[in-house]
Write an enzyme that holds these catalytic residues in place. Structure first.
Site, mmCIF file in Angstrom:
data_model
loop_
_atom_site.group_PDB
_atom_site.id
_atom_site.type_symbol
_atom_site.label_atom_id
_atom_site.label_comp_id
_atom_site.label_asym_id
_atom_site.label_seq_id
_atom_site.Cartn_x
_atom_site.Cartn_y
_atom_site.Cartn_z
ATOM 1 N N ASP A 1 0.813 -1.222 0.000
ATOM 2 C CA ASP A 1 0.000 0.000 0.000
ATOM 3 C C ASP A 1 0.843 1.267 0.000
ATOM 4 O OD1 ASP A 1 -2.481 -1.105 0.071
ATOM 5 O OD2 ASP A 1 -2.587 -1.191 2.254
ATOM 6 N N LYS B 1 -3.066 4.224 -3.632
ATOM 7 C CA LYS B 1 -3.615 5.314 -4.422
ATOM 8 C C LYS B 1 -2.491 6.062 -5.129
ATOM 9 C CE LYS B 1 -7.228 7.173 -2.034
ATOM 10 N NZ LYS B 1 -7.810 8.088 -1.084
ATOM 11 N N GLY C 1 0.279 -0.590 5.932
ATOM 12 C CA GLY C 1 0.818 0.377 6.892
ATOM 13 C C GLY C 1 0.301 0.109 8.299
ATOM 14 N N GLY C 2 1.134 0.359 9.297
ATOM 15 C CA GLY C 2 0.715 0.203 10.689
ATOM 16 C C GLY C 2 0.403 -1.233 11.024
ATOM 17 N N ASP C 3 -0.750 -1.436 11.662
ATOM 18 C CA ASP C 3 -1.232 -2.787 11.962
ATOM 19 C C ASP C 3 -2.305 -3.127 10.934
ATOM 20 O OD1 ASP C 3 -1.504 -4.873 14.510
ATOM 21 O OD2 ASP C 3 -3.294 -4.698 13.289
ATOM 22 N N ALA D 1 -0.399 3.400 14.077
ATOM 23 C CA ALA D 1 -0.048 4.827 14.149
ATOM 24 C C ALA D 1 -0.267 5.403 15.553
ATOM 25 C CB ALA D 1 -0.869 5.610 13.127
ATOM 26 N N MET E 1 -7.573 8.942 9.996
ATOM 27 C CA MET E 1 -8.135 9.500 8.751
ATOM 28 C C MET E 1 -8.937 10.776 9.012
ATOM 29 S SD MET E 1 -9.271 5.903 6.999
ATOM 30 C CE MET E 1 -9.760 5.095 8.521
#
Ligand code: SAH
Length: 299
Positions: free
Chosen positions: A83, A105, A136-138, A167, A218
């Protein structure tokens, strides 16, 4: 139908040894006085299985926050599907012969539809490849992992989840505060700010609590709505809030303030994406935290 039962890859012990040597060399560069006399042997074990998909957390961007398991799988996999929020240093760990598929994206474009990502993973696994789905992250925190597990389950493709540093953990650590401190918060809630869309209304009354830390993912474009919603539901104007962009990365930036002043602060000093929003009295600890000093980049 079960996964193809090919013999295990021959290459994994070799990749494992390479990774272990690499980590050991890295530790050696830190100097023996910081790590004791003996170089530790790395606790790396396991193999990347053909026909299986590993849903792996890439952490928040700092490559050193990657798990050893994730690093090993990246070295061993036949294909990696990744991603936008995966950092370049993490991608550099992918083996040279490995196939790479970017499904994030592109600027001005939509990301690859979820159904296509599912179909891609099913196809690669069906070809007998070991596949790492890097997120990304978990992968289990606002990562659409549920849809991907469903697609794999439907095609009877075996899967394994490897967690990552989300994050929220990275942002709190680099600002030098706990997410829960017993003097401040008895609850911790991860909230998607997508709820603040016109057609969705967060339950502000249930979110406006003083014994809780709220973490909004987000939410960069929803800061004013979040501040107004929480104040209207009863939190005071001086209630603490912090914004952390690019947490754990060299370009990290942050703003700390109150529900009353944060919309204006952000208008005056816009932050880039990705950005995390933390609300709660625990944010007051930033001001005095010894762990925040080195990283306090608030302009
Ligand atoms: N699975 C990810 C979250 C994906 S949702 C995780 O566990 O971290 C994407 C949102 O995560 C972004 O809009 C932002 O709010 C947050 N985010 C991801 N990485 C971040 C980072 N390094 N710094 C700040 N926020 C981040």
């Amino acid at each position: 139908m079960s996964a193809p039962s090919r013999p295990l890859k021959r290459k994994w012990p070799e990749a494992l040894a390479r990774l272990s040597q690499g980590v050991t060399r890295y530790l050696a560069t830190l100097g023996s006085e910081t790590r004791g006399a003996a170089t530790p042997s790395m606790p790396l074990r396991g193999e990347c299985r053909p026909g299986k998909v590993y849903l792996v957390g890439a952490g928040s961007g700092d490559v050193e926050l990657l798990t050893l398991k994730a690093a090993r799988l990246l070295q061993q996999a036949d294909a990696v599907v990744y991603d936008r929020l995966v950092g370049g240093e993490v991608l550099a760990l992918i083996g040279a012969a490995c196939e790479r598929y970017y499904v994030g994206k592109a600027r001005g474009h939509h990301s690859v539809p979820q159904a296509e990502i599912g179909a891609l993973m099913v196809r690669l696994a069906g070809e007998g490849k070991s596949v790492v789905r890097l997120k990304g992250g978990d992968p289990g925190v606002f990562g659409r992992m549920g849809e991907e597990l469903a697609a794999l389950g439907e095609a009877s493709v075996p899967a394994e989840i490897v967690p990552g540093i989300t994050a929220a953990s990275a942002a709190a650590a680099s600002m030098g505060i706990p997410l829960t401190d017993r003097g401040h918060a008895q609850q911790l809630r991860f909230v998607t700010a997508q709820l603040c869309r016109e057609d969705g209304t967060p339950d502000w009354a249930s979110l406006a609590r003083r014994d809780e830390t709220l973490v909004f993912y987000m939410g960069l474009s929803k800061v004013a709505a979040i501040c107004a919603g929480l104040r209207d539901a009863g939190l005071p104007g001086d209630w603490p809030i912090m914004l952390v962009a690019n947490a754990s990365q060299p370009e990290q930036r942050s703003l700390t303030g109150s529900l009353a002043d944060m919309p204006q602060q952000l208008a005056d000093q816009p932050l880039p994406s990705p950005c995390l929003i933390v609300v709660g009295s625990v944010v007051r600890m930033v001001a005095t935290s010894p762990a925040a000093v080195a990283k306090q980049l608030t302009p």
